[in-house]
Design an enzyme around this catalytic site. Sequence first.
Site, PDB file in Angstrom:
ATOM      1  N   GLU A  74     -14.201  10.708 -11.972  1.00  0.00           N
ATOM      2  CA  GLU A  74     -13.843  10.414 -10.569  1.00  0.00           C
ATOM      3  C   GLU A  74     -14.698  11.227  -9.597  1.00  0.00           C
ATOM      4  O   GLU A  74     -14.934  12.419  -9.821  1.00  0.00           O
ATOM      5  CB  GLU A  74     -12.344  10.734 -10.379  1.00  0.00           C
ATOM      6  N   LYS A  76      -2.495   8.200 -12.309  1.00  0.00           N
ATOM      7  CA  LYS A  76      -2.835   9.629 -12.293  1.00  0.00           C
ATOM      8  C   LYS A  76      -1.698  10.345 -11.587  1.00  0.00           C
ATOM      9  O   LYS A  76      -1.528  10.197 -10.373  1.00  0.00           O
ATOM     10  CB  LYS A  76      -4.165   9.783 -11.546  1.00  0.00           C
ATOM     11  N   SER A 122      -7.501  17.438  -0.656  1.00  0.00           N
ATOM     12  CA  SER A 122      -8.913  17.055  -0.603  1.00  0.00           C
ATOM     13  C   SER A 122      -8.945  15.612  -0.131  1.00  0.00           C
ATOM     14  O   SER A 122      -8.812  14.678  -0.905  1.00  0.00           O
ATOM     15  CB  SER A 122      -9.569  17.204  -1.978  1.00  0.00           C
ATOM     16  N   GLU A 166     -10.325  18.688 -10.987  1.00  0.00           N
ATOM     17  CA  GLU A 166      -9.333  18.350 -12.022  1.00  0.00           C
ATOM     18  C   GLU A 166      -9.991  17.996 -13.343  1.00  0.00           C
ATOM     19  O   GLU A 166     -10.915  17.185 -13.381  1.00  0.00           O
ATOM     20  CB  GLU A 166      -8.508  17.119 -11.575  1.00  0.00           C
ATOM     21  N   HIS A 210      -1.069   9.778  -7.462  1.00  0.00           N
ATOM     22  CA  HIS A 210      -0.278  10.687  -6.639  1.00  0.00           C
ATOM     23  C   HIS A 210      -1.196  11.421  -5.675  1.00  0.00           C
ATOM     24  O   HIS A 210      -2.410  11.233  -5.710  1.00  0.00           O
ATOM     25  CB  HIS A 210       0.451  11.711  -7.530  1.00  0.00           C
ATOM     26  N   ASP A 222     -12.773   7.651  -5.277  1.00  0.00           N
ATOM     27  CA  ASP A 222     -11.558   8.030  -4.536  1.00  0.00           C
ATOM     28  C   ASP A 222     -11.942   8.296  -3.079  1.00  0.00           C
ATOM     29  O   ASP A 222     -11.785   7.431  -2.219  1.00  0.00           O
ATOM     30  CB  ASP A 222     -10.936   9.260  -5.207  1.00  0.00           C
ATOM     31  N   ASP A 268     -11.909  14.816 -12.255  1.00  0.00           N
ATOM     32  CA  ASP A 268     -12.110  14.472 -10.847  1.00  0.00           C
ATOM     33  C   ASP A 268     -12.945  15.588 -10.232  1.00  0.00           C
ATOM     34  O   ASP A 268     -12.440  16.681  -9.979  1.00  0.00           O
ATOM     35  CB  ASP A 268     -10.764  14.332 -10.109  1.00  0.00           C
ATOM     36  N   LYS A 308      -4.422   4.996  -3.416  1.00  0.00           N
ATOM     37  CA  LYS A 308      -3.391   5.838  -2.810  1.00  0.00           C
ATOM     38  C   LYS A 308      -2.953   5.153  -1.523  1.00  0.00           C
ATOM     39  O   LYS A 308      -3.770   4.969  -0.616  1.00  0.00           O
ATOM     40  CB  LYS A 308      -3.972   7.206  -2.446  1.00  0.00           C
ATOM     41  N   HIS A 362      -7.322  22.465  -4.779  1.00  0.00           N
ATOM     42  CA  HIS A 362      -5.930  22.579  -5.218  1.00  0.00           C
ATOM     43  C   HIS A 362      -5.520  23.972  -5.674  1.00  0.00           C
ATOM     44  O   HIS A 362      -4.363  24.214  -5.990  1.00  0.00           O
ATOM     45  CB  HIS A 362      -5.642  21.569  -6.348  1.00  0.00           C
ATOM     46  N   GLU A 393      -0.984  20.789  -8.405  1.00  0.00           N
ATOM     47  CA  GLU A 393      -0.456  19.695  -9.244  1.00  0.00           C
ATOM     48  C   GLU A 393       0.072  20.218 -10.568  1.00  0.00           C
ATOM     49  O   GLU A 393       0.253  19.455 -11.515  1.00  0.00           O
ATOM     50  CB  GLU A 393      -1.556  18.659  -9.487  1.00  0.00           C
TER      51      GLU A 393
HETATM   52  C1  2PG Z   1      -7.371  13.471  -5.676  1.00  0.00           C
HETATM   53  C2  2PG Z   1      -5.967  13.848  -5.250  1.00  0.00           C
HETATM   54  C3  2PG Z   1      -4.926  13.777  -6.316  1.00  0.00           C
HETATM   55  P1  2PG Z   1      -5.471  15.079  -3.040  1.00  0.00           P
HETATM   56  O1  2PG Z   1      -8.349  14.011  -5.170  1.00  0.00           O
HETATM   57  O2  2PG Z   1      -7.532  12.558  -6.467  1.00  0.00           O
HETATM   58  O3  2PG Z   1      -5.219  14.493  -7.456  1.00  0.00           O
HETATM   59  O4  2PG Z   1      -5.941  15.059  -4.581  1.00  0.00           O
HETATM   60  O5  2PG Z   1      -4.122  14.494  -2.980  1.00  0.00           O
HETATM   61  O6  2PG Z   1      -5.509  16.528  -2.646  1.00  0.00           O
HETATM   62  O7  2PG Z   1      -6.467  14.246  -2.286  1.00  0.00           O
HETATM   63 MG    MG Z   2      -9.728  12.485  -6.264  1.00  0.00          MG
END
Ligand code: 2PG
Ligand code: MG
Length: 404
Positions: A277, A380, A44, A158, A357, A304, A236, A329, A149, A200
Amino acid sequence: MDDEFKIRDASVRKVLDSRGNQTVETDIVLPYSTGRCSAPAGASTGETEALAYPAGGVDSSVRLFESRIKKKILGFDALDQKGFDRLLREVDGTDNFSEIGGNLATALSVSLAKAAANSLGIPLYRYVGGFLRSEIPKPIGNVIGGGAHSKNGTTVQEFMVSSVGKTVLESITLNSIVHRKIGIALREMFKDFSIGLGDEKAWTASIDDDVAIDIIKTAAHEVESEHKVKVILGVDFAASNFFDGKKYKYKENHLSRDEQIDYACSLVKSHGFYFIEDPMEEHDFEGFAEITRKVGSEALIVGDDIYTTNAKRLEKGIKMKAGNAVLIKVNQIGTLSDTWDAVNLATSSGWKTAISHRSGETTDEFISHLGVAFGSEFIKTGTIGGERTAKLNELVRIEEELRD
Ligand code: 2PG
Ligand code: MG
């Protein structure tokens, strides 16, 4: 420059990530040390994040490394992280690494820092964060979810827990006990049918989000009373993934923007969630601001997909008070220096950071070091699964070092 820090060799190879997709791993070789990093991958992804690979995929990145990057970085001073990251941007020439790939840039940038730290004989968290850092971020892990996911899971991506133990080992063990309890509860409900694990390693089952909320609260409360610890609840939404331009589309309900704001606030007010989130789709800065006004004094409103570790976007969010925390990230922005800028801006503006992650991970544990170096409030990184425990166990080791 000391010859000791001159890049003597550099290479890239293809390896697999936890979804079985190919990713890049790079080695930066100095006379007395090597730094190695492999890049993770999101499912995502935020619209404004660095492109993981150019049009031709992983192979294009590998080819570009050989033809255009390698000769430019040989001989470069490994202590000049900013200069190195600037060079990667120059070679790429775009603002989202769409030419060489954000994952190649990430792997090279972090490999360089690791090589320099190794040459100096200090851990990465000390090299990046300095000698006064002593706090370990609280590990928060996904225990039940869906979204991008896993198919057939909850709409919300999440549901997470962060047990506040006396040590990292206690915290991560209790997080995994919550995870186990949820598995037992779901098996009970489904009599062994239709449950599984998402990317995950969080549980996934064909249930409504409100049922997931009940299940996670029950499991967390049990662990709280059995082990006499606080278990922080997190979520999230990854809301961009189920916003169709007008409505937030849950399985049963389709919520308007205002209803989504109320729903996000109700998780804090009625259910005691603390880590919220991406409650709104990634263009809705004003929606983030409204939620922050309403519940930001008692919860972290974490951006995010809206910020993508990008200091420029974050600047706008800080001005608008669109949140009070940011997810970090490295491969969303592509280099360690740019990540540092986002973290610095957040921290100096009174925002919290949570290092994270990606859903597709490798066993690289660099985020554990960066979480300490950045003074992040949370890390996280899941609860179980080899690529997740690689990071959690590294935190255990770092805590041991800091204690000694
Ligand atoms: C998120 C991440 C990690 P992805 O959305 O925060 O959980 O997912 O790496 O798929 O963006
Ligand atoms: Mg996120």
